[in-house]
Design a protein around this motif. Structure first.
Motif, PDB file in Angstrom:
ATOM      1  N   VAL A 163       2.281  -3.340   2.518  1.00  0.00           N
ATOM      2  CA  VAL A 163       3.855  -3.109   2.671  1.00  0.00           C
ATOM      3  C   VAL A 163       4.328  -4.472   2.493  1.00  0.00           C
ATOM      4  N   PHE A 164       3.637  -5.534   3.270  1.00  0.00           N
ATOM      5  CA  PHE A 164       4.271  -6.794   3.200  1.00  0.00           C
ATOM      6  C   PHE A 164       4.274  -7.557   1.749  1.00  0.00           C
ATOM      7  N   SER A 165       3.479  -6.878   0.835  1.00  0.00           N
ATOM      8  CA  SER A 165       3.408  -7.200  -0.595  1.00  0.00           C
ATOM      9  C   SER A 165       4.415  -6.783  -1.475  1.00  0.00           C
ATOM     10  N   GLY A 166       5.173  -5.636  -0.679  1.00  0.00           N
ATOM     11  CA  GLY A 166       6.575  -5.112  -1.316  1.00  0.00           C
ATOM     12  C   GLY A 166       5.841  -3.889  -2.141  1.00  0.00           C
ATOM     13  N   ASN A 167       4.775  -3.345  -1.613  1.00  0.00           N
ATOM     14  CA  ASN A 167       4.218  -2.158  -2.025  1.00  0.00           C
ATOM     15  C   ASN A 167       3.880  -1.064  -1.316  1.00  0.00           C
ATOM     16  N   ARG A 168       3.393   0.193  -1.687  1.00  0.00           N
ATOM     17  CA  ARG A 168       3.448   1.295  -0.700  1.00  0.00           C
ATOM     18  C   ARG A 168       2.012   1.893  -0.781  1.00  0.00           C
ATOM     19  N   PRO A 169       1.351   1.943   0.300  1.00  0.00           N
ATOM     20  CA  PRO A 169      -0.027   2.435   0.549  1.00  0.00           C
ATOM     21  C   PRO A 169      -0.027   3.879   0.335  1.00  0.00           C
ATOM     22  N   VAL A 170      -1.186   4.483  -0.366  1.00  0.00           N
ATOM     23  CA  VAL A 170      -1.517   5.606  -0.656  1.00  0.00           C
ATOM     24  C   VAL A 170      -2.758   5.827   0.086  1.00  0.00           C
ATOM     25  N   PHE A 171      -2.842   6.692   0.995  1.00  0.00           N
ATOM     26  CA  PHE A 171      -4.185   6.879   1.722  1.00  0.00           C
ATOM     27  C   PHE A 171      -5.174   7.869   1.228  1.00  0.00           C
ATOM     28  N   VAL A 172      -6.348   7.698   1.113  1.00  0.00           N
ATOM     29  CA  VAL A 172      -7.301   8.514   0.880  1.00  0.00           C
ATOM     30  C   VAL A 172      -8.478   8.824   1.679  1.00  0.00           C
ATOM     31  N   ASP A 173      -8.953   9.836   2.080  1.00  0.00           N
ATOM     32  CA  ASP A 173      -9.934  10.226   3.072  1.00  0.00           C
ATOM     33  C   ASP A 173     -11.317   9.854   2.754  1.00  0.00           C
TER      34      ASP A 173
END
Ligand SMILES: *Cc1c(COP(=O)(O)O)cnc(C)c1O
Length: 392
Positions: free
Chosen positions: A81-91
């Protein structure tokens, strides 16, 4: 009381800390670290997460989707998030702690910029499958989160050798420590240059007070982890008196420590460099402790042991139990501190949207059942701990 983790600190680290500062302390640590990891370059940061933020920026990622595990240290999505991107989570894959690579592939979209692959608890990620993914999606950068994977190997290849770069954590709970700190390693000289420029532009020089604070912190580590004193520390921790030192996240916030943009201090670099000398023994201790636990606890019906995998280092020996609180309390009575390692499933955390546990069922289950036994003391300590549980 036996602590759940303990940094390997000796007289060398103390002498290194007391040594007069040299202008190239940080560079020397970086060089030695790169050499140890078999990488061309290494760059030091105030924290591993700071290295991750700068790395994502240096690769040129902005407004991208970055795939990362739902079961990992929460500072990883914070860094995304701080790098200006969005996390997409994987189980996690069923029965293992690392991301399910089938699900990783399904999560890839035209907006995916990178995959952060973590070898959690020292379990090597499947580098063969990652390499197939890389060939199929050459524009996606694969980053190895090596905070736990010091020494972990997939078919004889160390994890940091694969992918565009690797990020290491160096706080006192890691295999190598520089008190705080983090490191990024890479073989890509162009990326390294960009990363150095970014770091040097944004990082502020540290003041003397901080160096003194770091020195005091280091000094305190010697008595604090000593068994006769650790019972008190554990009590203070349970009563939340030392949250300032041990609590590293807030359920409600995506944030960074105040000093995350600062440089690593020279004293940390010298301590880290000295600590490299303990590295191989440290990895050996973890493996030996794990093998003893496999032998002695394998028949218990009240805990599920972790998988036994060739090339794993078991930086944390993580068992699953029905009621972690019951086990933590029971162990405390026996003078052992067990860890409740990663007690959250990140998508369920409020700051990441309170998703239902069913969305990431495997990591949701792990977050409710995983505790870890100390591995830092090798066979000798593992034997003591096994005996305490066997006499139950
Ligand atoms: C420790 C850790 C990091 C880095 O943490 P910092 O505190 O920012 O140095 C990254 N990923 C994982 C899985 C970790 O355990």
């Amino acid at each position: 009381m036996i602590p759940r983790f303990k940094p390997t600190l000796g007289i060398q680290e103390l002498l290194a800390a007391l040594h007069p500062a040299r202008s190239d302390d940080i560079e020397q640590f970086e060089n030695d670290f790169a050499h140890l990891m078999g990488q061309k370059h290494a760059l030091a940061f105030a924290y591993g997460r700071t290295g991750m933020i700068h790395l994502l920026k240096a690769i040129g990622l902005e407004n991208k989707e970055i795939i990362c595990p739902s079961y990992t240290c929460i500072v990883v999505p914070h860094a995304i998030v701080f790098s200006g991107n969005r996390p997409v989570f994987v189980d996690c894959a069923e029965g293992g702690f690392n991301m399910d690579l089938d699900k990783v592939e399904k999560a890839i979209t035209p907006k995916t910029g990178a995959i952060i692959s973590t070898s959690l608890f020292g379990y090597p990620v499947d580098l063969d499958r990652l390499s197939i993914l890389q060939h199929k999606y050459p524009h996606i950068s694969i980053i190895q989160d090596c905070a736990h994977s010091y020494g972990a190997e997939w078919n004889g290849i160390q994890i940091q050798q694969a992918g565009i770069a690797a990020v290491f954590g160096l706080n006192i709970s890691k295999m190598i420590t520089s008190i705080f700190g983090g490191m990024v390693t890479t073989n890509d000289s162009t990326l390294f240059k960009k990363l150095s420029v970014l770091r040097n532009q944004s990082s502020q020089k540290v003041n003397r007070t901080k160096s003194l604070r770091r020195f005091a912190y280091l000094l305190s580590c010697y008595p604090v982890f000593w068994e006769p004193i650790y019972g008190l520390v554990n009590w203070l921790e349970r009563k939340h008196f030392i949250d300032h030192f041990v609590k590293y996240y807030d359920e409600l916030l995506i944030d960074m420590p105040d000093d995350y943009q600062e440089q690593m201090t020279a004293i940390e670099a010298r301590v880290g460099r000295a600590n490299i000398n303990h590295y191989f023994d440290r990895v050996k201790s973890c493996r030996q402790a794990a093998h003893m636990y496999f032998d002695r606890l394998g028949n218990r019906i009240d805990m599920i042991l972790p998988p036994q995998i060739h090339g794993a280092t078991y930086s944390h020996f993580v068992v699953r139990v029905k009621d972690p609180d019951y086990w933590l309390k029971k162990a405390t009575r026996k003078g052992i501190q067990l860890g409740w390692i990663i007690e959250y499933n990140i998508p369920e955390v409020q700051a990441y949207g309170c998703h239902s546990p069913q969305t990431f069922p495997v990591s949701a289950e792990y977050s409710r059942s995983a505790i870890n036994l100390p591995v830092w003391g090798g066979e000798k300590l593992a034997d003591r701990i096994c005996r305490l549980f066997e006499n139950d």
